[in-house]
Design an enzyme around this catalytic site. Structure first.
Site, mmCIF file in Angstrom:
data_model
loop_
_atom_site.group_PDB
_atom_site.id
_atom_site.type_symbol
_atom_site.label_atom_id
_atom_site.label_comp_id
_atom_site.label_asym_id
_atom_site.label_seq_id
_atom_site.Cartn_x
_atom_site.Cartn_y
_atom_site.Cartn_z
ATOM 1 C CB SER A 25 -0.910 0.017 1.235
ATOM 2 O OG SER A 25 -0.138 -0.026 2.420
ATOM 3 C CG HIS A 83 -3.851 -1.775 -2.124
ATOM 4 N ND1 HIS A 83 -4.395 -0.515 -1.990
ATOM 5 C CD2 HIS A 83 -3.466 -2.138 -0.864
ATOM 6 C CE1 HIS A 83 -4.336 -0.142 -0.724
ATOM 7 N NE2 HIS A 83 -3.786 -1.105 -0.026
ATOM 8 C CD GLU A 105 -6.438 1.137 -4.811
ATOM 9 O OE1 GLU A 105 -6.826 2.303 -4.978
ATOM 10 O OE2 GLU A 105 -5.450 0.856 -4.099
ATOM 11 C CG ASN A 157 -4.413 3.821 1.048
ATOM 12 O OD1 ASN A 157 -5.531 3.761 1.567
ATOM 13 N ND2 ASN A 157 -3.494 2.898 1.250
#
Length: 679
Positions: free
Chosen positions: A120, A141, A153, A191
């Protein structure tokens, strides 16, 4: 499609064991590896505990738990990963540890194995470069908890091959994930705006703008979420927030750098104290600040090509459980207001610049437009994908209009021999968007519903009559309008996960896009009534037995089945076929003379009283007016040309949507069982 028959996961902690659990739950064998046997056993114990909790919540049966656990192999032996189709790294965020791991996997795994990182914080390319297979390296992810959170992701780096991307997307779908395609960039998509949300909460606390409870409440209200930023950090770990913000700050500049109070809280090794009063007067300014940061960052990442507008919104709604995505929020509060709150952030943080796409949209003075239907042509076949998985691809005016345009484009393309309709995510199409109907009824605009439905009918008639072979790829749940779209196609390719159903009479209306009409042409009016009146699901296997499904194949054989259909030419869609034996009693029950008796709650003569009793009980939960009108429509449509039959269906829409039962049923969806009055 390539086969995905075995997946490896390295790391048996909470993330790794959760990934392995989800893969096994969806029927794929998985090897979970860790360095020590005690770590492996702990991971297996975690999976058992979570599955047992699922049994207690009635999500699984005990025998299903045994089957799931039977698909998980725990080991410390790296050679067990050698023949895996994909190996996913899920170890802690240490760049050297990950790099060393991938060097080892590169030597052990088959040349065809795709290696994937769940990082991440780091660039995917940094690890791909450590291997001899950068073309077969990708980022996958996952979001916490990976056995429950549907978002994934998929992050190709510049050297990832198209085949690797395709196989990664297939693997995501096969183990129940909704994937978004994201560029290899700092923070990826979600994120990138989520970490600044957490960091900005700490900055406002540091500035003394408000206390923790007030900032926490503002965060909840800003994005309609159940937990605010401080509680989220308490749950996921404050060190993770610090680490993520530090990484973003190093790559993107001071705006993303962690607040001093955030680092201080981490050093205290204590959670945030959420107790205390909320100062209502301070909430509006804090909400503006949160929205300025998150909406501004979302616009920036889209402008940089990290992800699309639609996937950015999906990431927020599926991964973070926001009610609306960032761009939907921009449209809701207005582009002018959005520009204002982002401009305030630009003034406060000079290194954060106004995103160009927001500058342009503000100049245009228009809301953002969303694309929910994609078109891709491969090997002479056009794939029209309804790409709204967060809403199970539900149909509304925008989606139907885009579906119409994409179909028109595919028909006009000289390269195209066949047109395949498919849904993104786990559903094909879960019917019409219920909110549309409710809003129109409450606004007294039922003619809009009729006009929308007529446009839908015209599209389905064109799909059915197209000179190019039209195929529905039914590899998930299909309800109402979705089943009607599939039935309009000239052929249906289904996987065992496919199913069809018509739940409309249970929500106060009737199938209005030809579902009863086309089902009757396949299986007769009696069984059309059975499926439409009861809402009973029709599995892919039963649909094949009826001849409704043209080909039933495993997911990996879908492409070959489509190619075979194209080569064979247009099938005789409504060819006469014998009914499967198990459905003959239902056909007898719904014969024309018996149906009114059954709808009155009585048991017709000459049929199984037990079966009739069960069906009558089911019908007792449906809207009486919807059942009566649907029965009349099916009887009147019998033997008529398609267009005349469609007009009969359209003619009763005003009647059904004007009923109190229609509003009651549609308003109750997802919340409670409707109480029908018969009017």
């Amino acid at each position: 499609m390539s086969h995905v028959t075995k997946i490896g996961v390295v790391g048996a902690g909470n993330m790794g064991s959760g990934i392995a659990q989800k893969i096994a739950q969806e029927g794929i064998p998985v090897v979970m590896l860790d360095l020590k046997e005690e770590f492996v056993q702990r991971g297996l114990a975690t999976i058992r505990r979570l599955l047992q909790e699922g049994v207690e919540r009635k999500l699984f049966k005990p025998e299903q738990v045994d089957q799931i656990l039977g698909r998980v192999t725990g080991t410390t032996d790296f050679t067990a990963l050698a023949d895996a189709d994909i190996v996913i790294e899920a170890v802690f965020e240490d760049k050297q540890v990950k790099a060393d791991l991938f060097k080892k996997l590169d030597q052990i795994c088959s040349p065809r194995t795709i290696l994937a990182t769940n990082t991440s914080s780091f660039f995917v390319r940094e690890f791909a470069e450590k291997t001899s297979r950068p073309d077969r390296f990708v980022g996958l992810h996952y979001f916490y908890h990976p056995a429950k959170n549907r978002l994934l992701e998929v992050i190709p780096h510049a050297g990832t091959s198209p085949q690797t991307v395709e196989k990664s997307l297939l693997a995501a779908k096969l183990h129940g994930k909704t994937s978004i395609l994201v560029k290899d960039a700092p923070g990826f998509a979600v994120n990138r705006f989520f970490v600044p949300f957490l960091n900005e909460a700490a900055r406002m606390l540091e500035e003394g703008l408000a206390g923790v409870p007030t900032i926490e409440e503002a965060g909840k209200r800003a994005f309609k979420i159940g937990m605010g930023p401080f509680e989220l950090m308490n749950v996921t770990g404050i060190p993770i927030a610090v680490h993520a913000a530090t990484t973003l700050g190093n790559e993107l500049g001071p705006f993303y750098t962690p607040a001093a109070v955030l680092k201080a809280q981490m050093e205290k090794k204590a959670n945030w104290d959420l107790a205390g009063p909320v100062d209502e007067a301070k909430l509006p300014a804090i909400i503006d600040r949160f929205q300025g940061v998150c909406l501004g960052v979302a616009a920036a990442l889209v402008g940089e090509g990290v992800a699309s507008i639609e996937d950015t919104d999906r990431g927020a709604k599926i991964g973070l459980r926001w009610i609306l995505g960032p761009f939907e929020i921009m449209n809701k509060i207005g582009i002018g207001k959005t520009y204002e709150v982002v401009q305030a952030i630009c003034r406060k943080y000079p290194d954060f610049k106004m995103p160009a796409i927001l500058e342009t949209q503000h100049r245009l003075g228009k809301p953002f437009e969303f694309n929910f239907v994609d078109l891709e042509v491969k090997n002479g076949i056009a794939y029209v994908t309804l790409n709204r998985p967060e809403a199970m691809n539900a149909l509304n005016e925008t989606v139907v209009a885009q579906l119409d345009r994409r179909f028109e484009e595919a028909e006009a393309d000289a390269r195209v021999k066949a047109i395949v309709f498919q849904g993104a995510g786990k559903a094909f199409v879960a019917g019409a968007d219920i909110r549309y109907f409710v809003e129109k009824i409450k606004a007294g605009r039922i003619p809009d519903i009729v006009a929308f439905t007529r446009k839908g009918h015209e599209l389905l008639l064109r799909i059915e009559a197209s000179k190019k072979l039209t195929i529905a790829l039914l590899d998930g749940l299909s309800l109402g309008g979705g089943s009607e779209l599939a039935l309009a196609c000239q052929a249906i390719v289904a996987t065992p996960a496919g199913s069809m159903a018509f739940p409309e009479t249970g929500i106060g209306i009737y199938p209005g896009l030809g579902g009863m009409l086309r089902t009757a042409r396949h299986v007769g009016p009696e069984l059309a009534k059975y499926f439409a009146f009861t809402g009973a699901a029709l599995s892919a296997a039963d649909a094949q037995a009826f001849g409704i499904v043209t080909r039933l194949v495993p997911p990996a054989e879908v492409d070959a089945a489509i190619q075979a259909l194209v080569a064979a030419g247009r099938p005789d869609k409504y060819a006469a076929r014998p009914l499967p034996e198990k459905f003959k009693p239902f056909a007898q029950l719904f014969e024309k003379a018996r149906t009114p008796v059954l709808l009155s709650g009585k048991i017709p003569d000459g049929v199984s009283a037990e079966l009739a009793g069960k069906v009558a009980k089911t019908l007792g939960y449906k809207a009486p007016m919807a059942l009566r009108i649907a029965n009349e429509i099916v009887d009147r449509q019998a033997g008529l040309p398609m267009r005349e039959a469609v007009e009969i269906e359209l003619a009763r829409l005003k009647d059904i949507f004007a009923t109190a039962d229609a509003l009651e049923g549609l308003s109750s969806v997802g919340t409670r069982r409707p109480e029908f009055k018969g009017n």
